[in-house]
Enzyme design. Sequence first.
Site, short mmCIF file in Angstrom:
data_model
loop_
_atom_site.label_atom_id
_atom_site.label_comp_id
_atom_site.label_asym_id
_atom_site.label_seq_id
_atom_site.Cartn_x
_atom_site.Cartn_y
_atom_site.Cartn_z
N CYS A 184 0.87 -1.18 0.00
CA CYS A 184 0.00 0.00 0.00
C CYS A 184 0.90 1.23 0.00
O CYS A 184 2.12 1.12 -0.16
CB CYS A 184 -0.93 -0.01 1.21
SG CYS A 184 -0.07 0.05 2.80
N THR A 185 0.34 2.40 0.21
CA THR A 185 1.12 3.63 0.10
C THR A 185 2.23 3.73 1.14
O THR A 185 3.39 3.92 0.82
CB THR A 185 0.20 4.86 0.23
OG1 THR A 185 -0.88 4.73 -0.67
CG2 THR A 185 0.96 6.14 -0.07
#
Length: 317
Positions: A184-185
Amino acid sequence: MTEQMPILVAALYRFAAFDMPEALQFPLQRLCKQQGIKGTILLASEGVNGTIAGTEGGIAAIIDHIRRWPGCAELDVKYSRAREMPFYRMKVRLKQEIVTMGVAGIDPKREVGTYVQPKDWNALIADPDTILIDTRNDYEVGIGSFEGAVDPKTKSFRDFPAWFRENRAALTARSNKPKFAMFCTGGIRCEKSTAFLKAEGIDDVYHLEGGILRYLETVSVDQSKWQGECFVFDERVSVKHGLELGSMELCHACRQPISTADKASLHYITGVACPRCFNQRSEADRARFAERQKQITLAKRRGKPHIGTKSCNSNDA
């Protein structure tokens, strides 16, 4: 760099056990005000998550304060810079979860997948037995992802558990010895998603430590398996390798990233609509957004900020 980008931005999170997160709220809010810090920090019994911005000294004071909390000495923090303050106000909010999955009993402090450093990530995802899953929202995946990653096409992280349960059989059928790698980020969503898979009985689970941001910061372009740009939850909208400013802008109607091609569309109206949301809005909506855009334009002419131009999202919302 510091002169051109004077504002320090810190994306932070830590899964930790807080017996009374409400007792942490006011002292943190007060310190942020004293230090001139703005942004959003979420507190829950499972930990802390947020993105804040301010001076180097101010950010350092907040990070030091949080690291004194139980279980937060190893608070994960990613730093970047901005030309101007990306947030309108400071909010410290109490939540049920610091990143909302909506599944009871998921605890990354108790059980979580194997952390993989960015330098080792390429080798893992090159393994044919690895099933690579992007745990972000569809609009984030739409502007960039890793080669070969599965896109769940979820609208929010809350949709991930149902998607996995529905597709588990098809995913595991891809290999005789499947292992799941998720990203994810900034690391918080993939960390929680590996805890979820562990709870679902999946043993061979991995996630990218520090998320895409740390990968783009530390892995060279010629070695990278990343394609496109990475959406971020602040005024930069997206970043590229080396965390350089990306090309995406934000549609202030739907809060999703828009490209140069999107802006050339007949359905793009600055501050009012973009190709993604034009048909989802009523004429009344567009009239309201047009008035807001008018006020934003007037505020800019006066050299003053307007709330409609600022993003106040937490890290990895």
